[in-house]
Scaffold this active site. Structure first.
Site, mmCIF file in Angstrom:
data_model
loop_
_atom_site.group_PDB
_atom_site.id
_atom_site.type_symbol
_atom_site.label_atom_id
_atom_site.label_comp_id
_atom_site.label_asym_id
_atom_site.label_seq_id
_atom_site.Cartn_x
_atom_site.Cartn_y
_atom_site.Cartn_z
ATOM 1 N N SER A 11 -14.387 12.214 -18.434
ATOM 2 C CA SER A 11 -13.244 11.497 -19.029
ATOM 3 C C SER A 11 -12.817 12.126 -20.366
ATOM 4 O O SER A 11 -13.593 12.828 -21.017
ATOM 5 C CB SER A 11 -13.597 10.017 -19.241
ATOM 6 N N ASN A 12 -11.582 11.876 -20.761
ATOM 7 C CA ASN A 12 -11.070 12.493 -21.992
ATOM 8 C C ASN A 12 -11.829 12.030 -23.235
ATOM 9 O O ASN A 12 -11.959 12.788 -24.192
ATOM 10 C CB ASN A 12 -9.564 12.233 -22.123
ATOM 11 N N GLU A 13 -12.337 10.788 -23.195
ATOM 12 C CA GLU A 13 -13.146 10.322 -24.340
ATOM 13 C C GLU A 13 -14.397 11.198 -24.477
ATOM 14 O O GLU A 13 -14.782 11.610 -25.581
ATOM 15 C CB GLU A 13 -13.561 8.849 -24.169
ATOM 16 N N GLU B 285 -16.239 22.971 -11.446
ATOM 17 C CA GLU B 285 -15.270 21.879 -11.297
ATOM 18 C C GLU B 285 -14.252 21.939 -12.425
ATOM 19 O O GLU B 285 -13.091 21.586 -12.254
ATOM 20 C CB GLU B 285 -16.008 20.526 -11.309
ATOM 21 N N GLN C 156 -17.967 15.052 -2.543
ATOM 22 C CA GLN C 156 -18.901 15.138 -3.677
ATOM 23 C C GLN C 156 -19.538 13.783 -3.962
ATOM 24 O O GLN C 156 -18.844 12.849 -4.370
ATOM 25 C CB GLN C 156 -18.137 15.613 -4.921
ATOM 26 N N GLY C 157 -20.843 13.692 -3.783
ATOM 27 C CA GLY C 157 -21.556 12.433 -4.046
ATOM 28 C C GLY C 157 -22.343 12.488 -5.335
ATOM 29 O O GLY C 157 -23.580 12.572 -5.330
ATOM 30 N N TYR C 158 -21.631 12.487 -6.452
ATOM 31 C CA TYR C 158 -22.287 12.453 -7.767
ATOM 32 C C TYR C 158 -22.289 11.020 -8.313
ATOM 33 O O TYR C 158 -23.323 10.434 -8.562
ATOM 34 C CB TYR C 158 -21.525 13.356 -8.749
ATOM 35 N N SER C 159 -21.067 10.465 -8.510
ATOM 36 C CA SER C 159 -20.944 9.200 -9.253
ATOM 37 C C SER C 159 -21.501 8.021 -8.466
ATOM 38 O O SER C 159 -21.441 7.975 -7.237
ATOM 39 C CB SER C 159 -19.475 8.912 -9.550
HETATM 40 C C1 LIG Z 1 -9.571 9.153 -8.653
HETATM 41 C C2 LIG Z 1 -11.001 9.508 -8.931
HETATM 42 C C3 LIG Z 1 -11.658 10.395 -8.102
HETATM 43 C C4 LIG Z 1 -13.000 10.694 -8.302
HETATM 44 N N1 LIG Z 1 -13.649 11.506 -7.407
HETATM 45 C C5 LIG Z 1 -14.996 11.667 -7.486
HETATM 46 C C6 LIG Z 1 -15.707 12.365 -6.464
HETATM 47 O O1 LIG Z 1 -15.130 12.867 -5.489
HETATM 48 N N2 LIG Z 1 -17.059 12.434 -6.549
HETATM 49 C C7 LIG Z 1 -17.740 11.917 -7.594
HETATM 50 O O2 LIG Z 1 -18.959 12.049 -7.625
HETATM 51 N N3 LIG Z 1 -17.090 11.242 -8.599
HETATM 52 C C8 LIG Z 1 -15.743 11.109 -8.549
HETATM 53 N N4 LIG Z 1 -15.059 10.410 -9.532
HETATM 54 C C9 LIG Z 1 -15.830 9.774 -10.587
HETATM 55 C C10 LIG Z 1 -15.568 10.310 -11.988
HETATM 56 O O3 LIG Z 1 -16.266 11.495 -12.194
HETATM 57 C C11 LIG Z 1 -15.988 9.180 -12.961
HETATM 58 O O4 LIG Z 1 -15.038 8.142 -12.800
HETATM 59 C C12 LIG Z 1 -16.030 9.621 -14.393
HETATM 60 O O5 LIG Z 1 -17.120 10.484 -14.602
HETATM 61 C C13 LIG Z 1 -16.131 8.402 -15.361
HETATM 62 O O6 LIG Z 1 -17.207 7.604 -14.999
HETATM 63 P P1 LIG Z 1 -17.048 6.029 -14.765
HETATM 64 O O7 LIG Z 1 -15.868 5.809 -13.866
HETATM 65 O O8 LIG Z 1 -18.389 5.503 -14.327
HETATM 66 O O9 LIG Z 1 -16.677 5.413 -16.163
HETATM 67 P P2 LIG Z 1 -17.668 5.056 -17.352
HETATM 68 O O10 LIG Z 1 -18.630 6.182 -17.579
HETATM 69 O O11 LIG Z 1 -18.242 3.702 -17.116
HETATM 70 O O12 LIG Z 1 -16.676 4.999 -18.560
HETATM 71 C C14 LIG Z 1 -15.763 3.932 -18.770
HETATM 72 C C15 LIG Z 1 -14.967 4.237 -20.028
HETATM 73 O O13 LIG Z 1 -15.865 4.348 -21.153
HETATM 74 C C16 LIG Z 1 -15.735 5.613 -21.775
HETATM 75 N N5 LIG Z 1 -17.064 6.107 -22.184
HETATM 76 C C17 LIG Z 1 -18.199 6.125 -21.433
HETATM 77 N N6 LIG Z 1 -19.208 6.670 -22.140
HETATM 78 C C18 LIG Z 1 -18.702 6.999 -23.361
HETATM 79 C C19 LIG Z 1 -19.244 7.610 -24.528
HETATM 80 N N7 LIG Z 1 -20.520 8.007 -24.580
HETATM 81 N N8 LIG Z 1 -18.427 7.792 -25.585
HETATM 82 C C20 LIG Z 1 -17.111 7.402 -25.552
HETATM 83 N N9 LIG Z 1 -16.540 6.812 -24.460
HETATM 84 C C21 LIG Z 1 -17.324 6.621 -23.390
HETATM 85 C C22 LIG Z 1 -15.169 6.532 -20.702
HETATM 86 O O14 LIG Z 1 -14.465 7.617 -21.248
HETATM 87 C C23 LIG Z 1 -14.227 5.582 -19.966
HETATM 88 O O15 LIG Z 1 -13.006 5.473 -20.613
HETATM 89 C C24 LIG Z 1 -13.701 10.122 -9.388
HETATM 90 C C25 LIG Z 1 -13.034 9.245 -10.254
HETATM 91 C C26 LIG Z 1 -11.703 8.930 -10.039
HETATM 92 C C27 LIG Z 1 -11.030 7.963 -10.955
#
Ligand SMILES: Cc1cc2nc3c(=O)[nH]c(=O)nc-3n(C[C@H](O)[C@H](O)[C@H](O)COP(=O)(O)OP(=O)(O)OC[C@H]3O[C@@H](n4cnc5c(N)ncnc54)[C@H](O)[C@@H]3O)c2cc1C
Length: 398
Positions: A383-385, A244, A126-129
């Site tokens: 994320s849980n937040e 998902e 999955q290439g989303y992030s």
């Molecule tokens: C082990 C693992 C596997 C993954 N696998 C995939 C994958 O296969 N493909 C893919 O596409 N992605 C994948 N992901 C990505 C995952 O979907 C993202 O990590 C997730 O969406 C959080 O984004 P971020 O890491 O950029 O954190 P950020 O968005 O930068 O957030 C950082 C922190 O800030 C908090 N935060 C951000 N915005 C807000 C807000 N508006 N209000 C309150 N708090 C906020 C977040 O909750 C978090 O605690 C994976 C992540 C992990 C850790």
């Protein structure tokens, strides 16, 4: 609402149990039970066994080779598979991409890709992030520029789970840089063997490279690999996320983890008594169990509504938070039960075959790596937040 199972559902559970006890290879279930790492061939072999049974794609219609189970049957299978310590099924092709192709892809795309997902010929990731586009996914910057009958893709994806095993990646790419954030995104299928694709592992805190960075450098992708319409990818991306986030509560995983924990706590001595008689430990274990029972009831409500065709609402955010917090707490308690034996970091044991001896009790060597690995649960899949914000707005209306 009736939370008891029908005779047909009980019969289905018995059929699943019989299948698992006959067909789940013992060496695989032992690896899962002991928290060891699974190789690609471990995962592929369980995938093939389920495919031969016609149970690999529970949510697909029969016309495409699916089992067409309802939500209750899917939950029963998941619960039994977890209790039997079956390997997890990699979801990217089966339960993320496939529903999008069936809903928005062309007939040719369905005919070509779906059988290859079932046979295991294609492994999808999955290439989303992207760096800077996780929670704020619509901020993604990977560009796809039309050049004749190709798109030329440049950019970077990150956290790509099991991308090291994949030969295909479904990506969100920006096809109109001038449109509103969500309106210039397209959904593209990219062959990872195309020149210009580079996969680089990211080693996580448990020492395993389960995730990757994926780089696109002038990667040429045929236009027929576009799913649906150009610039409409956000709609498909959101549809995929609803898939998902199904079964997000992970009740089966927690049930299995709780059973292991109870067994360990009863057989571990602490201060001359079994650990499950230590008031502090027993109270934490009881609290986790009560939380799990309460969540399982909420989950049943959602599943029983889904079986009647109702889409899950914001309660899936409650399940995501509770489910992940409970799994993290259970992994934390198992680590405590292992005590100092959880400390040695034994990559050879985790990756090795059956001949690598464990130090301490059998549950101990994987306890700390699994505890660290579980941290991811409250981050990925939204994320849980972010889930708390959804609850605040959609349920509490604040
Ligand atoms: C082990 C693992 C596997 C993954 N696998 C995939 C994958 O296969 N493909 C893919 O596409 N992605 C994948 N992901 C990505 C995952 O979907 C993202 O990590 C997730 O969406 C959080 O984004 P971020 O890491 O950029 O954190 P950020 O968005 O930068 O957030 C950082 C922190 O800030 C908090 N935060 C951000 N915005 C807000 C807000 N508006 N209000 C309150 N708090 C906020 C977040 O909750 C978090 O605690 C994976 C992540 C992990 C850790």
């Amino acid at each position: 609402m009736d939370l008891s199972y029908t005779p047909e559902e009980e019969a289905f559970r018995a059929e699943v149990r019989a299948f698992l006890s006959e067909k789940l290879p013992r060496h695989l279930s032992e690896k899962v039970r002991l928290g060891k790492r699974l190789t690609k061939s471990d995962m592929v072999s369980w995938h093939a066994i389920l495919n031969a049974q016609g149970w690999l794609a529970p949510n697909w219609p029969k016309e495409y080779g699916g089992a067409e189970w309802d939500a209750v049957q899917r939950m029963i299978f998941e619960e039994e598979a977890c209790l039997a310590h079956a390997p997890r099924i990699v979801p990217f092709g089966l339960s993320m991409l496939a529903p999008v192709l069936m809903a928005f892809g062309s007939e040719e795309q369905c005919q070509h890709y779906l059988p290859r997902i079932l046979s295991g010929e294609d492994w999808w990731c999955q290439g989303y992030s992207e760096p800077g586009a996780g929670s704020d996914l619509a901020a993604l910057k990977t560009r796809a520029v039309r050049d004749g009958d190709h798109y030329v893709v440049n950019g970077q994806k990150t956290w790509t789970t099991l991308g090291q095993h994949a030969n295909w990646i479904f990506c969100l790419v920006r096809t109109d840089a001038d449109a509103k954030k969500q309106e210039g995104i397209s959904f593209l299928l990219i062959d990872m063997n195309t020149p210009g694709v580079t996969v680089r592992p990211i080693v996580l805190i448990d020492g395993e490279a389960e995730v990757n960075e994926v780089f696109f450098d002038d990667v040429r992708v045929p236009v027929e690999n576009l799913v649906g319409e150009e610039n409409k990818g956000w709609t498909y991306a959101k549809y995929l996320l609803t898939h998902e986030r199904t079964n997000i509560a992970g009740v089966g995983f927690s049930n299995a983890a709780l059973a292991t924990l109870k067994h360990v706590a009863a057989s571990t001595q602490s201060g001359g008594k079994p650990l499950d008689q230590n008031p502090y430990f027993a109270a934490r274990m009881a609290l986790a169990e009560i939380d799990l029972m309460a969540m399982a009831t909420t989950n049943l409500r959602v599943v029983s509504a889904a079986a009647k065709g109702q889409a899950p609402g914001p309660e899936s955010s409650m399940l995501k938070i509770k489910g992940t917090v409970i799994r993290q707490e259970l992994s934390s308690l198992l680590c405590r039960a292992a005590g100092p034996d959880a400390m040695p970091f034994l990559p050879d044991y985790l990756d090795g075959g059956d001949n690598v001896p464990a130090e301490g009790p059998e549950h101990a060597p994987a306890a700390a790596p699994n505890y660290f690995n579980m941290r991811k649960l409250s981050i990925f899949g939204g994320s849980n937040e972010i889930q708390r914000t959804i609850i605040t707005k959609a349920i509490l209306q604040l």
